[in-house]
Design a protein around this motif. Structure first.
Motif, mmCIF file in Angstrom:
data_model
loop_
_atom_site.group_PDB
_atom_site.id
_atom_site.type_symbol
_atom_site.label_atom_id
_atom_site.label_comp_id
_atom_site.label_asym_id
_atom_site.label_seq_id
_atom_site.Cartn_x
_atom_site.Cartn_y
_atom_site.Cartn_z
ATOM 1 N N THR A 78 0.817 -1.212 0.000
ATOM 2 C CA THR A 78 0.000 0.000 0.000
ATOM 3 C C THR A 78 0.852 1.265 0.000
ATOM 4 O OG1 THR A 78 -0.147 -0.165 2.410
ATOM 5 C CG2 THR A 78 -1.970 -1.080 1.133
ATOM 6 N N ARG A 79 2.145 1.126 0.309
ATOM 7 C CA ARG A 79 3.046 2.280 0.320
ATOM 8 C C ARG A 79 3.864 2.382 -0.960
ATOM 9 N NH1 ARG A 79 6.355 1.376 5.677
ATOM 10 N NH2 ARG A 79 7.691 2.910 4.625
ATOM 11 N N MET A 80 3.685 1.454 -1.868
ATOM 12 C CA MET A 80 4.479 1.451 -3.092
ATOM 13 C C MET A 80 3.731 2.111 -4.250
ATOM 14 S SD MET A 80 5.947 -2.443 -3.076
ATOM 15 C CE MET A 80 6.713 -3.176 -1.629
ATOM 16 N N GLU A 81 4.496 2.754 -5.123
ATOM 17 C CA GLU A 81 3.907 3.343 -6.325
ATOM 18 C C GLU A 81 4.893 3.218 -7.484
ATOM 19 O OE1 GLU A 81 1.394 7.289 -7.212
ATOM 20 O OE2 GLU A 81 3.506 7.723 -6.830
ATOM 21 N N PHE A 82 4.394 2.746 -8.623
ATOM 22 C CA PHE A 82 5.210 2.646 -9.836
ATOM 23 C C PHE A 82 4.978 3.892 -10.672
ATOM 24 C CE2 PHE A 82 5.613 0.987 -14.320
ATOM 25 C CZ PHE A 82 7.006 0.922 -14.303
ATOM 26 N N ARG A 83 6.062 4.588 -10.994
ATOM 27 C CA ARG A 83 5.991 5.807 -11.801
ATOM 28 C C ARG A 83 6.692 5.533 -13.130
ATOM 29 N NH1 ARG A 83 7.236 10.549 -7.249
ATOM 30 N NH2 ARG A 83 5.538 9.940 -5.836
ATOM 31 N N ALA A 84 5.916 5.105 -14.111
ATOM 32 C CA ALA A 84 6.467 4.724 -15.403
ATOM 33 C C ALA A 84 7.044 5.936 -16.136
ATOM 34 C CB ALA A 84 5.385 4.068 -16.254
ATOM 35 N N GLY A 85 8.269 5.770 -16.646
ATOM 36 C CA GLY A 85 8.888 6.854 -17.398
ATOM 37 C C GLY A 85 9.111 8.126 -16.596
ATOM 38 N N TRP A 86 9.304 8.011 -15.282
ATOM 39 C CA TRP A 86 9.464 9.184 -14.422
ATOM 40 C C TRP A 86 10.595 10.082 -14.935
ATOM 41 C CZ3 TRP A 86 7.001 11.720 -10.674
ATOM 42 C CH2 TRP A 86 7.718 12.602 -9.857
ATOM 43 N N ARG A 87 10.271 11.364 -15.150
ATOM 44 C CA ARG A 87 11.262 12.296 -15.687
ATOM 45 C C ARG A 87 10.932 13.714 -15.258
ATOM 46 N NH1 ARG A 87 10.935 14.780 -20.606
ATOM 47 N NH2 ARG A 87 9.361 13.276 -21.287
ATOM 48 N N ASN A 88 11.849 14.306 -14.483
ATOM 49 C CA ASN A 88 11.740 15.712 -14.074
ATOM 50 C C ASN A 88 10.386 16.055 -13.450
ATOM 51 O OD1 ASN A 88 14.345 16.094 -15.098
ATOM 52 N ND2 ASN A 88 13.543 16.491 -17.155
ATOM 53 N N GLY A 89 9.965 15.234 -12.499
ATOM 54 C CA GLY A 89 8.763 15.520 -11.721
ATOM 55 C C GLY A 89 7.460 15.007 -12.298
ATOM 56 N N ARG A 90 7.508 14.316 -13.444
ATOM 57 C CA ARG A 90 6.281 13.796 -14.041
ATOM 58 C C ARG A 90 6.505 12.372 -14.533
ATOM 59 N NH1 ARG A 90 3.421 17.779 -18.199
ATOM 60 N NH2 ARG A 90 1.820 16.201 -17.866
ATOM 61 N N ALA A 91 5.434 11.588 -14.521
ATOM 62 C CA ALA A 91 5.503 10.218 -15.022
ATOM 63 C C ALA A 91 4.507 10.045 -16.166
ATOM 64 C CB ALA A 91 5.178 9.219 -13.907
ATOM 65 N N ALA A 92 4.793 9.093 -17.041
ATOM 66 C CA ALA A 92 3.862 8.793 -18.130
ATOM 67 C C ALA A 92 2.621 8.097 -17.599
ATOM 68 C CB ALA A 92 4.545 7.916 -19.182
ATOM 69 N N ALA A 93 2.774 7.401 -16.466
ATOM 70 C CA ALA A 93 1.642 6.733 -15.810
ATOM 71 C C ALA A 93 2.013 6.472 -14.359
ATOM 72 C CB ALA A 93 1.298 5.428 -16.519
ATOM 73 N N TYR A 94 1.023 6.586 -13.486
ATOM 74 C CA TYR A 94 1.204 6.298 -12.055
ATOM 75 C C TYR A 94 0.309 5.117 -11.697
ATOM 76 C CZ TYR A 94 2.942 11.151 -11.814
ATOM 77 O OH TYR A 94 3.621 12.324 -12.007
#
Length: 268
Positions: A78-94
């Motif tokens: 519940t504390r984990m999050e996948f941030r796909a393509g994370w780059r400079n403060g934004r992700a392509a998908a969360y």
């Protein structure tokens, strides 16, 4: 640059030092094209690892990323999050994590050793599939032979806000179910996918970075061998009895003999 043109950077819990030869930061959308399915796995304030999408709802990372670094206590999904393509403060998908399973033979230990690395791999199920044209899951392939060219894309301690690409490194040997590679890694890149290039020009994941070590005075990366592992991980992920086990019943390091690679493991 397109995946067919090169190989790439390493580790989520291990990362290559800034300025390392062959290591470039993927700062723009053009640089990142083809690598958006590699993302940062945030662990609820305790750190992060690198992970890669291998199905719309599944990501691969290192098993030790599921544990608190000092105590070995499981990190709640519940504390984990996948941030796909994370780059400079934004992700392509969360995406949040629905459930996770380490390899059944993985044995946690506060010490790095070859016995741990061999099975240091985990499969995580996302709470919702990622179905975006720019985020195509990677295929997984057979383990590369000694001398094979590989590459890595990873996040790391000094490059947590954008992934970095290592153009080229090599498999130095295959030992005890793991790969020893010349890839330059550092802390922060654990779980990073190791890629190989198929004959059709497409990249596939052939290993997951588990640790860094020193071999004959040379820094090397150690990765888990993926051959035959994905079906085992999928079975563990779908095993309801496995997920009902109390946290204290998870495997711990035993006094079994440790495999020897000739490598000296480096602690954080």
């Amino acid at each position: 640059m397109k995946p067919a043109a090169l190989f790439f950077g390493l580790l989520a819990g291990l990362a290559a030092p800034a300025g390392a030869e062959g290591l470039r930061r993927l700062e723009t959308g053009t640089d990142s094209r083809g690598w958006e399915a590699v993302g940062r796995l945030d662990l609820g304030g305790t750190g992060f690892c690198t992970a890669a999408l291998i199905a719309p709802d599944l990501i691969l990372t290192a098993a030790h990323c599921l544990r608190e670094r000092e105590s070995g206590a499981p990190v709640p999904v519940t504390r984990m999050e996948f941030r796909a393509g994370w780059r400079n403060g934004r992700a392509a998908a969360y995406r949040q994590i629905r459930r996770a399973a380490a390899h059944p033979d993985y044995l946690w230990s506060p010490e790095e050793d070859a016995s741990r690395v061999r099975y240091d791999i985990a499969l995580l199920e996302l709470d919702q599939p990622i179905r975006l044209p720019s985020l195509k899951p990677y295929d997984t392939g057979k383990s590369p032979e000694r001398g094979a060219e590989v590459g890595v894309v990873s996040y790391a301690r000094d490059r947590s806000e954008a992934a970095s690409l290592q153009d080229l490194c090599h498999v130095l040997s295959r030992q005890s179910g793991m790969l020893v590679m010349s890839c330059d890694v550092d802390f922060g890149s654990s779980g990073a996918p190791v890629f190989s290039l198929r004959s059709d020009g497409l990249a596939e994941v052939v290993s997951v970075v588990a640790a860094k070590a020193e071999l004959e005075g040379r820094k090397v990366a150690l990765g888990s061998d993926l051959e035959g592992v994905i079906p085992v991980l999928k079975s563990a992920l779908s095993d309801e009895e496995f997920h009902r086990r109390p946290a204290g019943s998870l495997p711990q390091m035993t006094d079994e003999p440790k495999a020897s690679t000739g490598a000296k493991f480096l602690r954080p």
